[in-house]
Design a protein around this motif. Sequence first.
Motif, PDB file in Angstrom:
ATOM      1  N   LEU A  69       0.830  -1.202   0.000  1.00 14.69           N
ATOM      2  CA  LEU A  69       0.000   0.000   0.000  1.00 14.69           C
ATOM      3  C   LEU A  69       0.865   1.253   0.000  1.00 14.69           C
ATOM      4  CD1 LEU A  69      -2.868  -0.965   2.484  1.00 14.69           C
ATOM      5  CD2 LEU A  69      -3.012  -0.717   0.005  1.00 14.69           C
ATOM      6  N   ARG A 129     -11.400   0.050   1.296  1.00 14.70           N
ATOM      7  CA  ARG A 129     -10.808  -1.068   0.550  1.00 14.70           C
ATOM      8  C   ARG A 129     -11.485  -2.381   0.919  1.00 14.70           C
ATOM      9  NH1 ARG A 129      -6.575  -1.852  -2.628  1.00 14.70           N
ATOM     10  NH2 ARG A 129      -5.881   0.289  -2.385  1.00 14.70           N
ATOM     11  N   HIS A 180      -6.332   4.448  -4.734  1.00 13.02           N
ATOM     12  CA  HIS A 180      -6.070   3.012  -4.652  1.00 13.02           C
ATOM     13  C   HIS A 180      -5.797   2.402  -6.020  1.00 13.02           C
ATOM     14  CE1 HIS A 180      -8.459   2.894  -0.640  1.00 13.02           C
ATOM     15  NE2 HIS A 180      -7.218   3.304  -0.491  1.00 13.02           N
TER      16      HIS A 180
END
Length: 893
Positions: free
Chosen positions: A314, A355, A483
């Motif tokens: 991430l 997420r 993302h």
Amino acid sequence: MGPTEGDPVTASPPAEPPRRLLLEADDWRFATWLPFPVPAPQEPRPFDQEACCQMLRQASVESQWYDKLSIAPGLSAREAVFWLLVGDIARHGAMPVVAATRLAQAEIPEQFDDEFLRRMAKEHSNMLLLHCLRALRRPAWIIDWLADHPIASSNWGRGGLCVVQRLHACFIPHLDARERAEYCAALAGHLQRAEPDRRPGFEVLAVFAARLGMSDHIRSLVTSWKREYWLSQIRFYIILGLAGPEEIIAEMNRLDATPPHDAIDVRAWLATTGYGALEGLERAFHRQSWAPWAMEIAACFDLVEAPEMVPILLRLMAQRRAEDIPKRWLARNPVHVVIALAPQVLAGDAAAIQRVRGIARTAGEAFAAALPCLPADQAAAVRAVQTASSAPPGSAVDPAAIPWFAAAGKGLRAGELPPWAAPADLPPIRCAGGQLGEAETLRVLHAMRSPASGGRLLAALKEHADRQSLDAFAWEVFEAWQHDASPSAQRWAMTALGDLGGDASAIRLAALIRVWPGQRLAARASAGIEVLRRIGSDAALSEIQGLTSRLRFKGLKAKASEALLAIAADRGLSLDELGDRIVPDCGLDEHARRSFGSCTCQLGCDGRITVADATGGKIASFPKPGPEASPDELSMAAEWRFFSQQLKATWTAQVARLERCMAARRRWTAADFARFVVAHPVMSRLARGLVWAAWSGPVMRCFRLDEDGQTVDLDDAPVVLEGSEALSLPHPLQLDKAERGRWGQQLVDHGLTQPFRQLLRPTLAPQPDELAAGAITRFAADRLAAIVTVFGLDKLGWTRCLSADGKGAVAGHQRRFPAAGISAVVQYTQPVSDSAYENFEESGLTCWFIRDGDEPGDAPERRLALRDVDLITVSETLHDLTRLATKARPRTP
């Protein structure tokens, strides 16, 4: 499918996550404590002279061709001699076909003397040489030779790796039990000698011992090493020969070392440390400056399937590093993503919830595999997200009930939307007692994508839709874009925050703006400041004001200042007046209270929050949601966390602002004081710990605010403020000593603590020699590092002065005192470039004063005499420089 809301949460201990390391057999051999089969003794293969010559005729003719021959182990003595003769011919520059011609009919002996072998070893340092020596000499002879003749790493392949890797893959696995025992005995004798590091081949022997699992013999060597700037590759592989993962990781941490160089090293690191030090992969990737090798390291991320990899990937994806590898990994491993993010989901982290919500909608089976691996409270939080994601949608509002939507959407141009911008994956937009349907939400996304044709629809939404749901929707779109590795072609997801975002988005975006420049995303940070300006709420403007003092990057700090100046000019206000109007109230009522469900919080005069339950009894903090918490309770907890963070940031920023107002002798009108201080729930609590002054011309009378927000004097008698009076925070130099003492005792008697040092603030004056010199020189002999000086004065509110050479170097700092019409100027010994702080020679500071409007670099005759500068201006200047001087290094005698 995953469990439903009614399913019980297991109370059994969490199961182990389904981790995997996708390594090959040669990689696992680095973990010498694992059992591996040892080959049985075998007879050497028969020597075929013609086949060997044919191999030579087909060999590559590139430079150093002999060192690159790949010959299988298990040589007979005559074949070993043959290849050594080939090496002797190659030593004189002949090509392989020449060697084949010369040796085709030659008689090959079965032995060589030691002198020839040592000469060959000096000329060639490859694995073929070791295979030949293995066929001709006993292990003790080979180890003695290695001790006196270290193998030259430059002849062992790319990056000097093969001294370890070929021993590991091509030599040691072929040793039978007898040979291994003989090598271990010979190595033990060398490794036990005194002062081993002084012998040239000692570290090669230590690598050999490490590959044979002789951890007890290399431990004392490893523990004797001290931390260095760079850990050599040979030493890295010696450390990997320690007894197990815990010892290896402990020594690497002690030496502050990372797996060096390339993907082979990373594979060795994974085999020997498992899942206990995966951050080593990230450090190795960042350290590798050559892009092809860095991408080879990044490809090794796919070898690990474990929750511990999720935060690493991430971070890399947020930094736009490693191309699409992190994105593909996260898409392939939803179970590990859920397990890794479960603690953040429990804590209410919005990004983690978003997420996990996406996984719940697209890969529900991942929850079934992840839940048994989670503690009960985390499993409940994850299930709540899944339940909310799979819950039936609310009632869609009838398009006829929102005629403004169709009218505002006329002429909207539709285009292709990215996969992450799917209406079903986004929170609903509420309006007219319901929520927009999927078709209407799709039109909103098209309007965000094409603001030129969709601007009217966005403006109508801000007017008619529920602001909180609109803010959440816009932020989720922005998060989805991030993302997806933040493609620049779809930056509309961020710019649309300026049209639909609210206070929550402004605070979160400002936090990102502060870290983006450090991630080489200065352009995105600059665009983010413009988004904050377009949001335009008090919270957004307050965040811009905070960026003007907290950003360390000159260009972005200037952009934030320009944005504030433009906003103030648009409203016809000064920066001080704008600052009064953009202090967020954080949702507090006029009594500085706010309710969260059955709990009520109260802001105190010290900036602390007290919480009371439904019965009125005080509790330590807002209760955390339990394992069976409902989605509403989780949402309430997340709202509480946002409130407490916003209130803490607001309190800290306003304390610093009021201190600057006191130093600058800023004055409020009576009407502004009543509106923006007394009536404000945050500012009124902050103001109670301070002494205020009302001015009628030169006449000053002091007062404070009591518990009811009334103005009272030292005797708690009411003070009636006249509309013509100007109000300020008096500087201690404007009060005599007795008055300061009485006011201090008054505050103590009422249990109040000053948010900053007002009454007890040090008052400083120039020294006699400084009065004579006309400048403050007491800091000239200090040893201040450039990074301390530049950023320290930035933080204290000073403005940088650029050098006259036009190269952007910083020559000093300046601070204006508008009430006195004077500026203080600090000059460095020499200008310093933004990119060379660490190389800037330590120096002291010299300070003088000029009138407003004069340039800092004007001629010395324009400088004011210190006796002509008022005491408050001098004292505040000395106050800042004294704080800075506490970080100076000791003066040289």
